[in-house]
Design an enzyme around this catalytic site. Sequence first.
Site, PDB file in Angstrom:
ATOM      1  N   HIS A 122       0.825  -1.216   0.000  1.00 38.02           N
ATOM      2  CA  HIS A 122       0.000   0.000   0.000  1.00 38.02           C
ATOM      3  C   HIS A 122       0.854   1.260   0.000  1.00 38.02           C
ATOM      4  O   HIS A 122       2.049   1.221   0.313  1.00 38.02           O
ATOM      5  CB  HIS A 122      -0.931   0.011   1.212  1.00 38.02           C
ATOM      6  CG  HIS A 122      -2.127  -0.889   1.043  1.00 38.02           C
ATOM      7  ND1 HIS A 122      -2.068  -2.242   1.289  1.00 38.02           N
ATOM      8  CD2 HIS A 122      -3.391  -0.625   0.636  1.00 38.02           C
ATOM      9  CE1 HIS A 122      -3.252  -2.779   1.035  1.00 38.02           C
ATOM     10  NE2 HIS A 122      -4.080  -1.821   0.639  1.00 38.02           N
ATOM     11  N   LYS A 172      -0.677   4.834   4.664  1.00 39.55           N
ATOM     12  CA  LYS A 172      -1.598   3.902   5.335  1.00 39.55           C
ATOM     13  C   LYS A 172      -1.092   3.628   6.743  1.00 39.55           C
ATOM     14  O   LYS A 172       0.064   3.251   6.923  1.00 39.55           O
ATOM     15  CB  LYS A 172      -1.713   2.603   4.530  1.00 39.55           C
ATOM     16  CG  LYS A 172      -2.730   1.629   5.124  1.00 39.55           C
ATOM     17  CD  LYS A 172      -3.057   0.511   4.157  1.00 39.55           C
ATOM     18  CE  LYS A 172      -3.960  -0.551   4.774  1.00 39.55           C
ATOM     19  NZ  LYS A 172      -5.264  -0.009   5.186  1.00 39.55           N
TER      20      LYS A 172
HETATM   21  P1  NAP Z   1      -7.827   9.873   4.836  1.00 34.57           P
HETATM   22  O1  NAP Z   1      -7.385  10.542   3.574  1.00 34.57           O
HETATM   23  O2  NAP Z   1      -7.068  10.094   6.110  1.00 34.57           O
HETATM   24  O3  NAP Z   1      -9.358  10.288   5.028  1.00 34.57           O
HETATM   25  C1  NAP Z   1     -10.079  10.142   6.197  1.00 34.57           C
HETATM   26  C2  NAP Z   1     -10.926  11.378   6.357  1.00 34.57           C
HETATM   27  O4  NAP Z   1     -11.858  11.188   7.436  1.00 34.57           O
HETATM   28  C3  NAP Z   1     -10.069  12.618   6.719  1.00 34.57           C
HETATM   29  O5  NAP Z   1     -10.480  13.722   5.923  1.00 34.57           O
HETATM   30  C4  NAP Z   1     -10.420  12.820   8.203  1.00 34.57           C
HETATM   31  O6  NAP Z   1     -10.282  14.150   8.616  1.00 34.57           O
HETATM   32  C5  NAP Z   1     -11.874  12.385   8.187  1.00 34.57           C
HETATM   33  N1  NAP Z   1     -12.433  12.172   9.519  1.00 34.57           N
HETATM   34  C6  NAP Z   1     -11.788  11.961  10.707  1.00 34.57           C
HETATM   35  N2  NAP Z   1     -12.678  11.833  11.708  1.00 34.57           N
HETATM   36  C7  NAP Z   1     -13.903  11.965  11.159  1.00 34.57           C
HETATM   37  C8  NAP Z   1     -15.235  11.937  11.671  1.00 34.57           C
HETATM   38  N3  NAP Z   1     -15.477  11.737  12.976  1.00 34.57           N
HETATM   39  N4  NAP Z   1     -16.263  12.112  10.827  1.00 34.57           N
HETATM   40  C9  NAP Z   1     -16.047  12.324   9.520  1.00 34.57           C
HETATM   41  N5  NAP Z   1     -14.819  12.361   8.946  1.00 34.57           N
HETATM   42  C10 NAP Z   1     -13.758  12.181   9.753  1.00 34.57           C
HETATM   43  O7  NAP Z   1      -7.886   8.284   4.654  1.00 34.57           O
HETATM   44  P2  NAP Z   1      -8.239   7.462   3.314  1.00 34.57           P
HETATM   45  O8  NAP Z   1      -6.999   7.096   2.581  1.00 34.57           O
HETATM   46  O9  NAP Z   1      -9.353   8.149   2.605  1.00 34.57           O
HETATM   47  O10 NAP Z   1      -8.764   6.106   3.980  1.00 34.57           O
HETATM   48  C11 NAP Z   1      -9.884   6.107   4.852  1.00 34.57           C
HETATM   49  C12 NAP Z   1     -10.197   4.669   5.254  1.00 34.57           C
HETATM   50  O11 NAP Z   1     -10.624   3.942   4.106  1.00 34.57           O
HETATM   51  C13 NAP Z   1      -9.015   3.891   5.850  1.00 34.57           C
HETATM   52  O12 NAP Z   1      -9.495   3.082   6.926  1.00 34.57           O
HETATM   53  C14 NAP Z   1      -8.578   3.006   4.690  1.00 34.57           C
HETATM   54  O13 NAP Z   1      -7.948   1.817   5.139  1.00 34.57           O
HETATM   55  C15 NAP Z   1      -9.915   2.720   4.057  1.00 34.57           C
HETATM   56  N6  NAP Z   1      -9.909   2.265   2.674  1.00 34.57           N
HETATM   57  C16 NAP Z   1     -10.779   1.301   2.347  1.00 34.57           C
HETATM   58  C17 NAP Z   1     -10.906   0.897   1.039  1.00 34.57           C
HETATM   59  C18 NAP Z   1     -11.942  -0.142   0.706  1.00 34.57           C
HETATM   60  O14 NAP Z   1     -12.090  -0.495  -0.479  1.00 34.57           O
HETATM   61  N7  NAP Z   1     -12.681  -0.650   1.690  1.00 34.57           N
HETATM   62  C19 NAP Z   1     -10.109   1.467   0.041  1.00 34.57           C
HETATM   63  C20 NAP Z   1      -9.214   2.473   0.398  1.00 34.57           C
HETATM   64  C21 NAP Z   1      -9.122   2.877   1.721  1.00 34.57           C
HETATM   65  P3  NAP Z   1      -8.890  14.575   9.327  1.00 34.57           P
HETATM   66  O15 NAP Z   1      -7.824  14.389   8.325  1.00 34.57           O
HETATM   67  O16 NAP Z   1      -9.160  16.012   9.671  1.00 34.57           O
HETATM   68  O17 NAP Z   1      -8.734  13.680  10.531  1.00 34.57           O
END
Ligand code: NAP
Length: 261
Positions: free
Chosen positions: A149, A153
């Site tokens: 990844h 991550k």
């Molecule tokens: P990211 O860029 O860090 O995005 C997470 C977002 O959520 C940030 O903008 C964060 O804000 C926000 N957040 C934090 N607390 C929150 C709350 N209480 N309510 C609403 N929003 C909130 O992470 P990402 O790369 O998008 O990944 C997010 C998740 O998806 C991870 O767990 C990853 O493993 C997962 N994922 C899953 C898949 C799948 O297919 N299932 C694919 C890719 C990623 P701040 O930055 O201000 O904290």
Amino acid sequence: MAVKVGVFGAAGRMGATVCRAVADDPGLELAAAVDPGAAGEKLRTVAGVDSDLEVAGRPEHLLEHPEVMVDFTHLEAARHNLAWCAERGVHAVVGTTGFTEEDLERFRSTFTSSNCLIAPNFAIGAILMMRFAELAAPWFDTAEVIELHHDAKVDSPSGTAMRTVERMAAASDRWADDPTTTHTVPGARGGVGPAGIHIHAVRMRGMVAHQEVLLGATGQTLSIRHDSYDRSSFMPGVVLAATRIAELPGVTVGLDVLLDL
Ligand code: NAP
């Protein structure tokens, strides 16, 4: 009528991509966006989406509840968001990874008036990879999973790697023992998952989400590999789940059920 969809983590890497996919799908309507880091900002600015919505800091601040909320945030945030969805009868489509078995039990008892679908991977190719690994498992004695990844991550191993190994372990109990007796570098053999299947987590700039399942038997190996080169790879699965979540009572783990696998 288009399904009204809100997005938790709307300013995040995945959340912003989800906002654009929802806005572009004729069967869905982008109705709400929540992200504490972008509270009060225009969704147009933070997610590059053609919308006049303002980002709410907390779901409690939403004036209207969408039918479905999509969550790609962080583990603790998602726990709070899912409790909010369950209490208000809002369906949840969840991509956030890292939930424990206790989390799933709690979701099963709280999602009584709305539904929840949690998928460790929304890329259709990755779902097929997991299914192929499960089908292959009984025919091989040794297996290891390498997940790779991007370097931002924070959790390891990936939810996809854990789910793959759980399914392979459930499909066969005839795995060979690990012959390693000397570890010159601790951890060189990776982490040990269910049924003793080893998982190796690589974190690297330039990558998005990739996984290779290696299976070996006498005189042959099988490699099953999936690569997500771009976050758009997850969007057909997210849109499918948001469109059909109302048909799936209770808590569903994985997208397989919607693909008839
Ligand atoms: P990211 O860029 O860090 O995005 C997470 C977002 O959520 C940030 O903008 C964060 O804000 C926000 N957040 C934090 N607390 C929150 C709350 N209480 N309510 C609403 N929003 C909130 O992470 P990402 O790369 O998008 O990944 C997010 C998740 O998806 C991870 O767990 C990853 O493993 C997962 N994922 C899953 C898949 C799948 O297919 N299932 C694919 C890719 C990623 P701040 O930055 O201000 O904290």
